[in-house]
Design a protein around this motif. Structure first.
Motif, PDB file in Angstrom:
ATOM      1  N   ASP A  96       0.878  -1.144  -0.141  1.00  0.00           N
ATOM      2  CA  ASP A  96       0.061   0.078   0.098  1.00  0.00           C
ATOM      3  C   ASP A  96       0.733   1.148  -0.145  1.00  0.00           C
ATOM      4  N   GLU A  97       1.012   1.891  -1.082  1.00  0.00           N
ATOM      5  CA  GLU A  97       1.747   3.173  -1.102  1.00  0.00           C
ATOM      6  C   GLU A  97       1.287   4.402  -0.351  1.00  0.00           C
ATOM      7  N   GLU A  98      -0.147   4.369  -0.146  1.00  0.00           N
ATOM      8  CA  GLU A  98      -0.704   5.486   0.587  1.00  0.00           C
ATOM      9  C   GLU A  98      -0.260   5.310   2.372  1.00  0.00           C
ATOM     10  N   ASP A  99      -0.397   4.097   2.541  1.00  0.00           N
ATOM     11  CA  ASP A  99      -0.206   3.806   3.975  1.00  0.00           C
ATOM     12  C   ASP A  99       0.735   2.491   4.258  1.00  0.00           C
ATOM     13  N   SER A 146       2.250   1.398   6.539  1.00  0.00           N
ATOM     14  CA  SER A 146       2.101   0.565   7.838  1.00  0.00           C
ATOM     15  C   SER A 146       1.017  -0.126   8.138  1.00  0.00           C
ATOM     16  N   ARG A 147       0.176  -0.297   6.916  1.00  0.00           N
ATOM     17  CA  ARG A 147      -1.229  -1.132   6.795  1.00  0.00           C
ATOM     18  C   ARG A 147      -0.957  -2.461   7.365  1.00  0.00           C
ATOM     19  N   GLY A 148       0.025  -3.141   6.837  1.00  0.00           N
ATOM     20  CA  GLY A 148       0.400  -4.536   7.201  1.00  0.00           C
ATOM     21  C   GLY A 148       0.967  -4.722   8.633  1.00  0.00           C
ATOM     22  N   VAL A 149       1.180  -3.750   9.336  1.00  0.00           N
ATOM     23  CA  VAL A 149       2.064  -4.002  10.584  1.00  0.00           C
ATOM     24  C   VAL A 149       0.918  -3.903  11.721  1.00  0.00           C
ATOM     25  N   SER A 150       1.165  -4.936  12.503  1.00  0.00           N
ATOM     26  CA  SER A 150       0.492  -5.260  13.764  1.00  0.00           C
ATOM     27  C   SER A 150       0.893  -4.349  14.856  1.00  0.00           C
ATOM     28  N   HIS A 151      -0.400  -3.841  15.431  1.00  0.00           N
ATOM     29  CA  HIS A 151      -0.442  -2.918  16.588  1.00  0.00           C
ATOM     30  C   HIS A 151      -0.688  -3.527  17.740  1.00  0.00           C
ATOM     31  N   ARG A 152      -0.790  -4.960  17.909  1.00  0.00           N
ATOM     32  CA  ARG A 152      -1.409  -5.642  18.996  1.00  0.00           C
ATOM     33  C   ARG A 152      -0.219  -5.692  20.041  1.00  0.00           C
ATOM     34  N   VAL A 153      -0.741  -5.931  21.001  1.00  0.00           N
ATOM     35  CA  VAL A 153       0.415  -6.399  22.302  1.00  0.00           C
ATOM     36  C   VAL A 153       0.846  -7.696  22.032  1.00  0.00           C
TER      37      VAL A 153
END
Length: 92
Positions: free
Chosen positions: A8-11, A13-20
């Protein structure tokens, strides 16, 4: 058939998990009254580990339980005192 992956060129970090992270930390709401004994558990194919027989404050002796050393992180000072006492007892 699967489609080809396109970042995703716009975002980016879209595939990065932000879970604990999925680690489980055991926290005891009880206090150690005394460490009564220790034992080493050895099983084939599994690394050996140490357990301590814990007498919990405010509970009868019958409620003492075997707990693994790695989950007793809150009571490292008690374990150290127990191990030092065991070393002196074995030398006497």
């Amino acid at each position: 058939m699967l489609k080809r992956f396109h970042e995703d060129e716009e975002d980016p970090s879209r595939g990065v998990s932000h879970r604990v992270p999925t680690t489980v930390v055991t926290s005891f709401d009880k206090e150690v009254d005394e460490i009564l004994a220790d034992r080493v558990i050895c099983r084939r194919g599994v690394p050996s580990y140490k357990e301590y027989l814990i007498k919990w404050r405010g509970l009868p002796d019958t409620e003492a339980s075997w707990e693994s050393e790695d989950i007793l992180w809150q009571f490292k000072d008690k374990i150290q005192c127990y191990n030092e006492g065991a070393m002196w007892a074995s030398r006497a």
